[in-house]
Design a protein around this motif. Structure first.
Motif, PDB file in Angstrom:
ATOM      1  N   LYS A 284      -9.035  -9.587  -9.748  1.00  0.00           N
ATOM      2  CA  LYS A 284      -8.372  -9.961  -8.597  1.00  0.00           C
ATOM      3  C   LYS A 284      -6.822  -9.592  -8.842  1.00  0.00           C
ATOM      4  CE  LYS A 284      -7.430 -13.748  -5.546  1.00  0.00           C
ATOM      5  NZ  LYS A 284      -7.723 -14.865  -4.973  1.00  0.00           N
ATOM      6  N   VAL A 285      -6.135  -9.040  -7.930  1.00  0.00           N
ATOM      7  CA  VAL A 285      -4.647  -8.725  -7.875  1.00  0.00           C
ATOM      8  C   VAL A 285      -3.999  -9.712  -6.950  1.00  0.00           C
ATOM      9  CG1 VAL A 285      -2.789  -7.044  -7.510  1.00  0.00           C
ATOM     10  CG2 VAL A 285      -5.106  -6.509  -8.563  1.00  0.00           C
ATOM     11  N   VAL A 286      -3.117 -10.550  -7.437  1.00  0.00           N
ATOM     12  CA  VAL A 286      -2.276 -11.409  -6.736  1.00  0.00           C
ATOM     13  C   VAL A 286      -1.352 -10.604  -5.892  1.00  0.00           C
ATOM     14  CG1 VAL A 286      -1.097 -13.612  -6.592  1.00  0.00           C
ATOM     15  CG2 VAL A 286      -3.098 -13.278  -8.399  1.00  0.00           C
ATOM     16  N   SER A 287      -0.327  -9.907  -6.659  1.00  0.00           N
ATOM     17  CA  SER A 287       0.638  -9.061  -6.110  1.00  0.00           C
ATOM     18  C   SER A 287       1.062  -7.887  -6.609  1.00  0.00           C
ATOM     19  CB  SER A 287       1.903 -10.129  -5.941  1.00  0.00           C
ATOM     20  OG  SER A 287       2.328 -10.260  -7.225  1.00  0.00           O
ATOM     21  N   GLY A 288       1.651  -7.081  -5.916  1.00  0.00           N
ATOM     22  CA  GLY A 288       1.949  -5.584  -6.702  1.00  0.00           C
ATOM     23  C   GLY A 288       1.329  -4.630  -5.903  1.00  0.00           C
ATOM     24  N   ASP A 289       1.770  -3.452  -6.160  1.00  0.00           N
ATOM     25  CA  ASP A 289       1.530  -2.091  -5.320  1.00  0.00           C
ATOM     26  C   ASP A 289       0.563  -1.374  -6.179  1.00  0.00           C
ATOM     27  OD1 ASP A 289       2.846  -2.673  -3.114  1.00  0.00           O
ATOM     28  OD2 ASP A 289       4.511  -1.191  -3.777  1.00  0.00           O
ATOM     29  N   TYR A 290      -0.658  -1.095  -5.205  1.00  0.00           N
ATOM     30  CA  TYR A 290      -1.591  -0.046  -6.084  1.00  0.00           C
ATOM     31  C   TYR A 290      -2.322   0.684  -5.100  1.00  0.00           C
ATOM     32  CZ  TYR A 290      -4.460  -4.089  -4.663  1.00  0.00           C
ATOM     33  OH  TYR A 290      -5.295  -5.039  -3.847  1.00  0.00           O
ATOM     34  N   THR A 291      -3.026   1.771  -5.350  1.00  0.00           N
ATOM     35  CA  THR A 291      -3.874   2.477  -4.701  1.00  0.00           C
ATOM     36  C   THR A 291      -5.281   2.186  -5.517  1.00  0.00           C
ATOM     37  OG1 THR A 291      -3.511   4.731  -5.784  1.00  0.00           O
ATOM     38  CG2 THR A 291      -2.151   4.178  -3.777  1.00  0.00           C
ATOM     39  N   VAL A 292      -6.347   2.536  -4.560  1.00  0.00           N
ATOM     40  CA  VAL A 292      -7.771   2.434  -4.977  1.00  0.00           C
ATOM     41  C   VAL A 292      -8.471   3.808  -4.835  1.00  0.00           C
ATOM     42  CG1 VAL A 292      -7.888  -0.244  -5.209  1.00  0.00           C
ATOM     43  CG2 VAL A 292      -8.711   1.231  -3.070  1.00  0.00           C
ATOM     44  N   CYS A 313      -8.547   1.471  -9.789  1.00  0.00           N
ATOM     45  CA  CYS A 313      -7.354   1.056  -9.292  1.00  0.00           C
ATOM     46  C   CYS A 313      -6.397   1.569 -10.113  1.00  0.00           C
ATOM     47  CB  CYS A 313      -7.323  -0.611  -9.633  1.00  0.00           C
ATOM     48  SG  CYS A 313      -5.784  -1.398  -9.169  1.00  0.00           S
ATOM     49  N   HIS A 314      -5.204   2.204  -9.358  1.00  0.00           N
ATOM     50  CA  HIS A 314      -4.144   2.826  -9.832  1.00  0.00           C
ATOM     51  C   HIS A 314      -2.715   2.265  -9.528  1.00  0.00           C
ATOM     52  CE1 HIS A 314      -6.929   6.272 -10.598  1.00  0.00           C
ATOM     53  NE2 HIS A 314      -7.578   5.709  -9.680  1.00  0.00           N
ATOM     54  N   PRO A 315      -2.203   1.460 -10.439  1.00  0.00           N
ATOM     55  CA  PRO A 315      -1.151   0.744 -10.201  1.00  0.00           C
ATOM     56  C   PRO A 315       0.087   1.531  -9.860  1.00  0.00           C
ATOM     57  CG  PRO A 315      -2.153  -0.178 -12.142  1.00  0.00           C
ATOM     58  CD  PRO A 315      -2.733   1.094 -11.667  1.00  0.00           C
ATOM     59  N   GLN A 316       0.914   1.192  -8.722  1.00  0.00           N
ATOM     60  CA  GLN A 316       2.202   1.763  -8.339  1.00  0.00           C
ATOM     61  C   GLN A 316       3.511   1.209  -9.006  1.00  0.00           C
ATOM     62  OE1 GLN A 316       1.623   5.129  -6.935  1.00  0.00           O
ATOM     63  NE2 GLN A 316      -0.544   4.456  -7.283  1.00  0.00           N
ATOM     64  N   GLY A 317       3.173   0.067  -9.554  1.00  0.00           N
ATOM     65  CA  GLY A 317       4.456  -0.885  -9.997  1.00  0.00           C
ATOM     66  C   GLY A 317       3.800  -2.002 -10.711  1.00  0.00           C
ATOM     67  N   ASP A 318       4.751  -2.847 -11.175  1.00  0.00           N
ATOM     68  CA  ASP A 318       4.137  -4.136 -11.672  1.00  0.00           C
ATOM     69  C   ASP A 318       3.108  -4.944 -10.994  1.00  0.00           C
ATOM     70  OD1 ASP A 318       6.088  -3.202 -13.516  1.00  0.00           O
ATOM     71  OD2 ASP A 318       7.470  -4.747 -13.131  1.00  0.00           O
TER      72      ASP A 318
END
Ligand code: FES
Length: 322
Positions: A284-292, A313-318
């Motif tokens: 579970k991601v609570v916050s932040g930018d990512y693409t899937v 899941c490819h994080p785009q930031g923290d």
């Protein structure tokens, strides 16, 4: 006996178990239905016939050739799946497999010249493909180099007598073995190596070395089994991950997947398919930018709640994780 999870719908019965080497066993399975698979593919196994522990194993058998579906498994000291398969599962037991998956296969390769390179248990998809090529492409020119620790570690020892193979033993090389490790000299001795399709499977550092060396020798068609994903070293900068429970902060390089970042920092996470198929790595991601790239096993509600498949899941930031 009911299906433990929809991801593993194929019930198979253990027909017999054969010990290959001191720490490797082959389980021969009977499937009462037609089980479609391609040479070199793998499947998830429901470990302990439970829904929440799935592990990926190569199908070491060959479609259209082998009498049984086989799994060839090395027993690893702290390996839940391998301990169960090689110690607890007995003849006559039922186990559950997923559909076959993976793109590491030779059946769509147009080239008829192959160099198959295996190390240790990485020989399982290589043998699956070697048998397939012998039956369905008898004209193919296939060279195999198989690296093991010592002569007692040759998996499929009897069967290799049927095919040309160079066996390379790191220790105690006896007659019939080349002593040492795979080297540039050995690769250079393969006739017309640059024109061959090279397929390799083994530990990540071995496959990296193979890739570097064969590409330096002019090979353009190169494939490796991505199933053995290397665990990268932890880093101290880059993207920052904050885990709330238990509280923890860690970093991963730009371009990492969430799964790689977690594994390299020893954050507990389960992974089997590494391809967004099995659902093991749900996080579970609570916050932040990512693409899937996959949400295959997630419900709409879970996606709305921020759940991702960490491997896809490819994080785009923290990111902040639950
Ligand atoms: S490891 Fe299977 S979905 Fe991520």
């Amino acid at each position: 006996m009911t299906m433990p999870t929809p991801q593993c719908p194929w019930r198979m019965q253990v027909h017999h178990i054969h010990q290959e080497t001191p720490d490797v066993w082959t389980l021969s399975l009977l499937c009462h239905d037609y089980y479609p698979y391609r040479p070199g593919q793998h499947a998830l196994v429901s470990v302990g016939n439970s829904a929440d522990t799935l592990r990926a194993y190569t199908l070491s058998s060959t479609p259209g050739v082998s009498e049984y579906i086989t799994l060839t498994v090395r027993r690893i000291d702290d390996g839940t799946g391998s301990q169960w398969l090689t110690r607890d599962v007995k003849r006559g037991d039922y186990i559950w497999l997923s559909d076959a998956m993976g793109e590491f296969t030779c059946d769509n390769e147009p080239n008829d010249r192959f160099l198959l390179l295996a190390a240790g248990c990485g020989v399982t998809p290589i043998m699956s493909m070697r048998r397939w090529l012998a039956k369905y492409r008898p004209q193919a020119d296939v060279q195999v180099i198989f690296n093991i620790r010592s002569p007692q570690d040759v998996i499929f020892a009897d069967e290799w007598r049927n095919y040309p193979v160079t066996l390379v033993a790191e220790n105690n090389a006896t007659h019939g073995f080349v002593s040492g490790r795979l080297s540039r000299e050995l690769l250079q001795s393969v006739p017309d190596i640059a024109s061959r399709t090279v397929m390799t499977c083994g530990p990540a550092p071995y496959m990296e070395m193979v890739e570097k060396e064969v590409k330096a020798l002019g090979v353009t068609r190169f494939f490796k089994e991505k199933f053995f994903t290397p665990v990268a070293d932890a880093v101290n900068s880059g993207l920052k991950f904050t885990k709330l429970q238990p509280a923890q902060e860690f970093y991963g390089p730009v371009g990492t997947t969430l799964l790689e970042a977690m594994e390299s920092n020893k954050v507990p996470v389960q992974a089997a398919c590494r391809a967004g198929v099995c659902g093991c790595c749900k996080t579970k991601v609570v916050s932040g930018d990512y693409t899937v790239t996959s949400t295959m096993t997630l419900s709409e509600q879970e996606i709305a709640d921020g759940y991702v498949l960490a491997c896809s899941c490819h994080p785009q930031g923290d990111l902040v994780l639950a």
